[in-house]
Design an enzyme around this catalytic site. Structure first.
Site, mmCIF file in Angstrom:
data_model
loop_
_atom_site.group_PDB
_atom_site.id
_atom_site.type_symbol
_atom_site.label_atom_id
_atom_site.label_comp_id
_atom_site.label_asym_id
_atom_site.label_seq_id
_atom_site.Cartn_x
_atom_site.Cartn_y
_atom_site.Cartn_z
ATOM 1 C CD GLU A 130 -4.734 5.086 -3.958
ATOM 2 O OE1 GLU A 130 -4.137 4.387 -4.796
ATOM 3 O OE2 GLU A 130 -4.407 6.251 -3.696
ATOM 4 C CD GLU A 154 1.390 7.545 -10.475
ATOM 5 O OE1 GLU A 154 0.627 7.960 -9.567
ATOM 6 O OE2 GLU A 154 2.041 6.498 -10.382
ATOM 7 C CD GLU A 174 -4.532 0.101 -11.489
ATOM 8 O OE1 GLU A 174 -3.700 -0.820 -11.341
ATOM 9 O OE2 GLU A 174 -4.248 1.305 -11.422
ATOM 10 C CE LYS A 188 -3.612 1.381 -7.001
ATOM 11 N NZ LYS A 188 -3.167 2.669 -7.579
#
Length: 395
Positions: free
Chosen positions: A337, A274, A328, A331
């Site tokens: 994030e 990642e 996303e 999240k």
């Protein structure tokens, strides 16, 4: 007639055995093709279907993909696409898989064997950022879960197809500056060393989640943002190794190599599972901007395209999975994030780093020579040509 039949039989038997033994020859596990991959997170309620994601990935010519579970709708969508996928065994399943071999075998049968070979599952990530994390009980079961999943693959004769791995965060390190000083934390070492020993035996890499974004956010007064973004900068020098670093990602990776060497695993490869940069954040996340995200990810693509290693390991070509395909929106945590995506929910680009999203899908039907080789057709055609020449020469 009998002589002609023998000649016919000899030529065809040669061709049959050539293809047969080629097809059963053992293969080395390759869980990563090239240098560039992407993470497909799905903690959102507004992202495209898995089928649409496949179209998007093929249009963008991204072949390596990681998911964080083994969702069957995703695995079915990837069937027959040629995309190579690493699936995840979630942290919540580690205790069960560590304590019950039969459950591990059932899991592999249901989520791996059932989809091969049409879906190219090339790896299983057993847990994510377990060591160094907040659930200490998971530290104690990670190795057992990894071994039981591997033993299940072995029973099903899939160890030459599927690689076992697990990703680590920077939390496993005691320090990382300068890179040569990096070692594993004292409380992590007792769990890390047996895991590394097992991974060394089965040929698995050390998987690292590396975020210059997070490092910069943690110390913006002392870290040059240009150093974090692959921009022109003085960089840093490591006095112990006399190596110079012009970007933070290389330094983070070499810090991991230093920790591995200190632990006795100098030859183990480091793969970045990642890395990315948030395009939006809270008021206290000033570095999370579209411009910075674009700069980081564009320069990262250029860095990976060079197909070179790091200052400490120049011969080990750097490989990295970008985080992530989409923002996303479900999240938890800070705003950053939820804003690491390269693409919008409609498949268009979030910002321009050289991708064209779904709009360039017309190119995806054309095969390059690299695709030709990847599918094994060059080898097959070469075998056919050699066979025909052999027949012509001898008969």
């Amino acid at each position: 007639m009998e002589k002609n039949f023998r000649l016919f039989l000899r030529s065809h038997l040669f061709f049959f055995f050539l293809l047969f033994f080629t097809s059963i020859a053992p293969r080395t596990v390759q869980a990563f093709t090239g240098t560039y991959g992407i993470n497909y997170g799905r903690i959102a309620d507004n992202i495209p279907s898995p089928d649409e994601v496949v179209t998007l990935l093929r249009a963008a010519k991204i072949k390596n993909v990681r998911i964080y579970d083994a969702d069957h709708s995703v695995l079915n969508a990837f069937s027959g696409t040629g995309l190579e996928i690493v699936i995840g065994l979630p942290n919540g399943n580690l205790k069960e898989m560590s304590g019950n071999e039969s459950h591990a075998l059932d899991w592999v049968k249901e989520n791996v064997q059932a989809f091969l070979p049409r879906t190219k599952i090339c790896g299983i990530a057993v847990g994510n950022e377990v060591l160094g994390g907040g659930d200490y009980e998971l530290w104690t079961v990670l190795l057992g879960a990894a071994k039981n999943i591997y033993n299940s693959l072995e029973k099903l004769q899939l160890t030459d197809v599927v690689q076992i791995q697990t990703a680590h965060s920077q939390a496993v390190f005691a320090n990382s500056y300068p890179p040569s000083s990096c070692i594993f934390k004292d409380n992590v070492v007792q769990f890390m060393k047996p895991l590394l020993e097992f991974f060394s035996q089965i040929g698995s890499p050390f998987c690292l989640n590396a975020y210059p974004f997070l490092a910069y956010m943690g110390d913006p007064e002392n870290i040059d943002i240009n150093y974090s973004l692959f921009q022109s900068t003085q960089g840093i020098s490591d006095s112990k190794t006399n190596l110079h670093y012009d970007n933070m990602l290389d330094a983070q990776i070499d810090a991991a190599y230093a920790a591995l060497e200190d632990a006795g695993f100098k030859k183990m490869e480091v793969i970045v599972t990642e890395t990315g940069w948030a395009s939006r954040g809270d008021d206290n996340e000033a570095a999370a901007t579209v411009d910075n995200a674009r700069t980081y990810n564009y320069n990262l693509r250029k860095r990976l395209a060079k197909r070179k290693g790091t200052p400490l390991r120049p011969k080990k070509m750097l490989k990295a999975y970008i985080f992530a395909i989409f923002n996303e929106n479900s999240k938890p945590g800070p705003t950053s994030e939820r804003n690491f995506g390269l693409f919008k929910p409609d498949g268009s680009i979030a910002y321009d780093i050289g991708y064209h999203g779904l709009k360039s899908s017309a190119d995806s039907s054309h095969l390059s020579l690299k695709d030709f080789r990847a599918r094994g057709w060059v080898q097959t055609c070469s075998l056919i040509l050699i066979t025909l020449m052999w027949q012509r020469f001898y008969f």
